[in-house]
Design a protein around this motif. Structure first.
Motif, PDB file in Angstrom:
ATOM      1  N   ASN A 151      -1.003   0.573 -12.925  1.00 40.97           N
ATOM      2  CA  ASN A 151       0.173  -0.277 -12.711  1.00 40.97           C
ATOM      3  C   ASN A 151       1.406   0.451 -12.201  1.00 40.97           C
ATOM      4  OD1 ASN A 151      -0.637  -3.099 -13.974  1.00 40.97           O
ATOM      5  ND2 ASN A 151      -1.374  -1.545 -15.400  1.00 40.97           N
ATOM      6  N   PHE A 152       1.283   1.731 -11.804  1.00 44.18           N
ATOM      7  CA  PHE A 152       2.475   2.486 -11.429  1.00 44.18           C
ATOM      8  C   PHE A 152       3.141   1.957 -10.161  1.00 44.18           C
ATOM      9  CE2 PHE A 152      -0.959   4.871  -9.331  1.00 44.18           C
ATOM     10  CZ  PHE A 152      -0.473   4.979  -8.038  1.00 44.18           C
ATOM     11  N   THR A 153       2.429   1.163  -9.360  1.00 46.43           N
ATOM     12  CA  THR A 153       3.038   0.617  -8.146  1.00 46.43           C
ATOM     13  C   THR A 153       3.894  -0.610  -8.443  1.00 46.43           C
ATOM     14  OG1 THR A 153       1.091  -0.745  -7.693  1.00 46.43           O
ATOM     15  CG2 THR A 153       1.158   1.464  -6.706  1.00 46.43           C
ATOM     16  N   LYS A 154       3.874  -1.053  -9.712  1.00 44.31           N
ATOM     17  CA  LYS A 154       4.657  -2.214 -10.117  1.00 44.31           C
ATOM     18  C   LYS A 154       5.887  -1.762 -10.899  1.00 44.31           C
ATOM     19  CE  LYS A 154       0.252  -4.636 -10.717  1.00 44.31           C
ATOM     20  NZ  LYS A 154      -0.652  -5.276 -11.699  1.00 44.31           N
ATOM     21  N   ASP A 155       6.686  -2.726 -11.327  1.00 42.07           N
ATOM     22  CA  ASP A 155       7.841  -2.431 -12.180  1.00 42.07           C
ATOM     23  C   ASP A 155       7.320  -2.177 -13.593  1.00 42.07           C
ATOM     24  OD1 ASP A 155      10.319  -2.123 -13.263  1.00 42.07           O
ATOM     25  OD2 ASP A 155      10.837  -4.261 -13.233  1.00 42.07           O
ATOM     26  N   ARG A 192       3.296   8.060  -8.641  1.00 43.48           N
ATOM     27  CA  ARG A 192       3.781   7.421  -7.419  1.00 43.48           C
ATOM     28  C   ARG A 192       3.836   8.402  -6.248  1.00 43.48           C
ATOM     29  NH1 ARG A 192       8.731   3.746 -10.023  1.00 43.48           N
ATOM     30  NH2 ARG A 192       7.374   1.993 -10.676  1.00 43.48           N
ATOM     31  N   ILE A 193       4.359   9.580  -6.497  1.00 43.53           N
ATOM     32  CA  ILE A 193       4.476  10.563  -5.418  1.00 43.53           C
ATOM     33  C   ILE A 193       3.099  11.084  -5.000  1.00 43.53           C
ATOM     34  CG2 ILE A 193       5.425  12.802  -4.751  1.00 43.53           C
ATOM     35  CD1 ILE A 193       7.434  10.427  -4.949  1.00 43.53           C
ATOM     36  N   ASN A 194       2.182  11.210  -5.945  1.00 43.33           N
ATOM     37  CA  ASN A 194       0.829  11.631  -5.589  1.00 43.33           C
ATOM     38  C   ASN A 194       0.177  10.601  -4.656  1.00 43.33           C
ATOM     39  OD1 ASN A 194      -1.576  13.471  -6.175  1.00 43.33           O
ATOM     40  ND2 ASN A 194      -2.398  11.474  -6.706  1.00 43.33           N
ATOM     41  N   TYR A 195       0.409   9.322  -4.944  1.00 41.02           N
ATOM     42  CA  TYR A 195      -0.110   8.257  -4.074  1.00 41.02           C
ATOM     43  C   TYR A 195       0.575   8.306  -2.712  1.00 41.02           C
ATOM     44  CZ  TYR A 195      -1.649   3.529  -2.760  1.00 41.02           C
ATOM     45  OH  TYR A 195      -2.209   2.438  -2.129  1.00 41.02           O
ATOM     46  N   ALA A 196       1.857   8.616  -2.718  1.00 35.92           N
ATOM     47  CA  ALA A 196       2.607   8.722  -1.462  1.00 35.92           C
ATOM     48  C   ALA A 196       2.059   9.862  -0.598  1.00 35.92           C
ATOM     49  CB  ALA A 196       4.086   8.951  -1.749  1.00 35.92           C
ATOM     50  N   LEU A 197       1.689  10.979  -1.226  1.00 37.94           N
ATOM     51  CA  LEU A 197       1.119  12.097  -0.480  1.00 37.94           C
ATOM     52  C   LEU A 197      -0.140  11.658   0.259  1.00 37.94           C
ATOM     53  CD1 LEU A 197       1.457  14.964  -3.138  1.00 37.94           C
ATOM     54  CD2 LEU A 197       2.833  14.652  -1.081  1.00 37.94           C
ATOM     55  N   THR A 213       5.466   0.538  -1.327  1.00 40.36           N
ATOM     56  CA  THR A 213       4.066   0.418  -1.763  1.00 40.36           C
ATOM     57  C   THR A 213       3.820   1.210  -3.035  1.00 40.36           C
ATOM     58  OG1 THR A 213       3.276   0.103   0.506  1.00 40.36           O
ATOM     59  CG2 THR A 213       1.658   0.850  -1.112  1.00 40.36           C
ATOM     60  N   CYS A 214       4.492   2.354  -3.175  1.00 40.69           N
ATOM     61  CA  CYS A 214       4.296   3.228  -4.334  1.00 40.69           C
ATOM     62  C   CYS A 214       5.089   2.783  -5.559  1.00 40.69           C
ATOM     63  CB  CYS A 214       4.685   4.667  -3.970  1.00 40.69           C
ATOM     64  SG  CYS A 214       3.559   5.425  -2.788  1.00 40.69           S
TER      65      CYS A 214
END
Length: 240
Positions: A151-155, A192-197, A213-214
């Motif tokens: 759920n890290f891409t959500k609030d 979030r940053i790992n997904y962004a990478l 998106t992240c």
């Protein structure tokens, strides 16, 4: 088993052992809030339920094998409630040839596999000793980490998780700080940053789209956290 390049993976844990061998470059691994630097030719063994993460700052090429405790029952019994004083080690030349040849291939034999995994366990015990380990509430930790990673891409907030799982916010905050060594907010940002990478290297999406998106509500917050975690800007990372 995997053959990752330039691997970055946020804090996580699982019930299996994890063996990592660096074939080129270097990686930084965090294991239960201890940081280890692995260079070319080095290995590390992660024990079941140890919180760990992997960071590549420049370049890395490696081999990763994740295997269940049932494959090395005797060793698993030995390390119950324990930790490795130093999980980083170098395989002997004989062991390296056997281990790397047998466990990192498609057509493996289960008996050869188990024999090589026991050899791997024997090798690390030649280089280190067992010390008393920390035994957190694994069920709770699994719930929180899995929920966060889904759920890290959500609030997402620790207050909502505390309410959902029936714990006080103060208790969960202290609990996670003790186990992970960072705050819940920092843990979410790592995910979030790992997904962004991944998105920066594998998609053509704009940096602004990737930020949203992240899970970030502003590009400014995304850029600030990206720089804090990677020591680079999103644009520089994408062009590197």
């Amino acid at each position: 088993y995997y053959h990752p390049n330039n691997l970055n993976y946020p804090r996580h844990l699982h019930r299996s052992f994890e063996f990592v061998y660096v074939t080129n470059g270097s990686i930084e691994m965090s294991v239960n809030n201890r940081t280890f630097q692995l260079e070319k030719g080095s290995s590390i063994l992660i024990l079941p339920y140890e919180v760990h993460s992997i960071t590549t700052k420049e370049y890395s090429d490696g081999e990763i094998c994740v295997f269940p405790p049932e494959y090395v029952k005797t060793f698993h019994n030995m390390i119950d409630g324990k930790a490795l004083e130093n999980p980083v080690f170098d395989l002997s030349s004989v062991a390296k040839n056997l281990v790397l040849d047998k466990i990192f291939k498609d057509n493996w034999n289960i008996l050869e596999m188990k024999a090589c995994l026991y050899l791997l366990c024997s090798e690390i015990m030649e280089h280190t000793t067992l010390v008393d380990g920390i035994k957190p509430d694994y069920e709770l930790l699994h719930k929180i980490l899995n929920y966060t990673q889904e759920n890290f891409t959500k609030d997402i907030s620790l207050k909502n998780i505390a309410a959902q799982f029936g714990y006080s916010y103060t208790y969960l905050s202290k609990y996670l700080n003790n186990i992970l060594g960072i705050s819940f907010v920092d843990f979410v940002n790592e995910n979030r940053i790992n997904y962004a990478l991944y998105l920066l290297k594998n998609t053509q999406n704009t940096i602004t789209d990737i930020a949203y998106t992240c899970g970030y509500s502003s590009i400014r917050s995304f850029n600030r956290n990206f720089l804090k975690i990677t020591n680079s800007t999103p644009k520089s990372y994408r062009n590197s």
